[in-house]
Design a protein around this motif. Structure first.
Motif, short mmCIF file in Angstrom:
data_model
loop_
_atom_site.label_atom_id
_atom_site.label_comp_id
_atom_site.label_asym_id
_atom_site.label_seq_id
_atom_site.Cartn_x
_atom_site.Cartn_y
_atom_site.Cartn_z
N VAL A 134 11.70 41.57 -39.05
CA VAL A 134 10.96 42.25 -37.99
C VAL A 134 10.87 41.38 -36.74
CG1 VAL A 134 8.73 43.24 -37.33
CG2 VAL A 134 9.61 43.56 -39.66
N PHE A 148 17.28 49.15 -35.90
CA PHE A 148 16.22 49.17 -36.91
C PHE A 148 16.83 49.03 -38.31
CE2 PHE A 148 13.40 51.18 -33.68
CZ PHE A 148 12.30 50.35 -33.85
N ASN A 149 17.91 49.75 -38.56
CA ASN A 149 18.54 49.68 -39.88
C ASN A 149 19.13 48.29 -40.15
OD1 ASN A 149 17.94 52.36 -40.46
ND2 ASN A 149 19.87 53.13 -39.58
N GLN A 183 15.93 45.62 -40.35
CA GLN A 183 14.68 46.08 -40.94
C GLN A 183 14.01 45.01 -41.81
OE1 GLN A 183 15.34 49.35 -43.63
NE2 GLN A 183 17.41 48.65 -44.14
N ASP A 184 14.78 44.04 -42.30
CA ASP A 184 14.20 42.98 -43.13
C ASP A 184 13.80 41.76 -42.30
OD1 ASP A 184 14.58 44.51 -45.43
OD2 ASP A 184 16.64 43.76 -45.69
#
Length: 311
Positions: free
Chosen positions: A131, A124-125, A128-129
């Motif tokens: 999706v 996710f980290n 995160q930009d």
């Protein structure tokens, strides 16, 4: 355009499933590269989470970190290769080490789920930009992660069941000891509940001991057995008969009224079974039989005292 290249492009265009598989494999390679690159940080975070969750409390922090490192590397290898043999083998070895320490199944499942959570948060980290790419990577990762979790959990449960079976076998061995009192004389004291499995084991142990010790008389003491069902009672009779076939006379001692009634109910002719009230009396009778046998000349020594060779 080159013919082979044209065929390859055409094949991919006409086989979206193949293109999807290739795309998924590429995403998994990217995922594995990320996990290898961040190995130190991620395994340290996982070890901290295990400690905070109070899992593997029977182990020291150093032991937890060492096992976390090995599990992490096997986990990543399974993701990369799609094969689980190495992970299964390690899971068995891990189980052998930690089960005797008192580690429970829910703890093992818990640490694997924690690793899955740590790795998912890392993804996710990282994405995160993006999706869309994150979702595609998770779609590729989750089936493999689920299978890995299942492999580790099943390996632990199977090893735990194996150890339990070994312990039960050891307990049964201790609970049905065949004792050699003197040359050619064995005693089998039975205590507790006799179930069909224990009855079979009892027979096997006794027959092996008769052969190994060349026993001629066996005293089976059932004073410590409160009751037995008809199936076990039949097994006792069969044990007596099998012992006789190996050349040993069996004396049964300590029969309770309830067990005697069970034997009568199932139609056992007690006149065919040598019985004595207590263990001391059984040993005295065994000594007498052995003395009589020793006194018999020649071929007569092979016969049971008071019995003909054919019935």
């Amino acid at each position: 355009m080159d013919t082979k290249k044209s065929m390859s492009v055409s094949t991919r265009a006409s086989d979206p499933q193949g293109a999807l598989t290739e795309s998924s494999a590429g995403l998994l390679r990217e995922l594995v590269a990320h996990l290898r690159q961040n190995r130190t940080q991620l395994r340290e975070e996982w070890a901290r989470r295990i400690t905070r969750a109070e899992l593997l409390t029977a182990m020291t922090e150093e032991e937890i970190f060492a096992e976390a490192t090995a599990v992490y590397d096997n986990y990543v290898e399974a993701l990369e290769t799609g094969t689980f043999e190495a992970l299964q083998a390690y899971s068995r070895r891990l189980s052998e080490r930690i089960i005797p320490r008192g580690v429970e199944t829910d703890e093992v499942v818990g640490i694997v789920l924690l690793l899955r959570d740590v790795l998912a948060r890392s993804l996710f980290n990282k994405y995160q930009d993006n999706v869309e790419k994150l979702n595609r990577i998770l779609d590729s990762y989750e089936p493999a992660a689920n299978r890995i979790a299942n492999t580790v959990a099943v390996g632990f449960v199977e090893e735990r069941e194996r150890i339990i079976r070994q312990q039960q076998e050891a307990i049964r061995e201790l609970s049905t000891p065949v004792l050699q009192v003197r040359e050619r004389l064995l005693i089998l004291p039975i205590i507790g509940v006799i179930d069909p499995q224990r009855a079979r084991q009892l027979t096997e142990q006794l027959l092996r001991a008769i052969r190994a010790n060349r026993a001629k008389v066996v005293v089976i003491d059932v004073t410590g057995v409160a009751a037995m069902d008809s199936g076990v009672a039949n097994h006792l009779v069969q044990t007596v008969e099998a012992s006789r076939l190996l050349g040993a006379t069996v004396i049964v001692t300590g029969l309770s009224p309830e067990i005697a009634q069970t034997l009568v109910t199932i139609g056992v002719d007690l006149s065919e079974m040598a019985t004595v009230g207590d263990l001391q009396g059984g040993i005295e009778e065994a000594e007498r039989l052995l003395a009589d046998r020793a006194a018999m000349p020649g071929p007569q020594a092979g016969r049971e005292p008071g019995m003909e060779l054919t019935r």
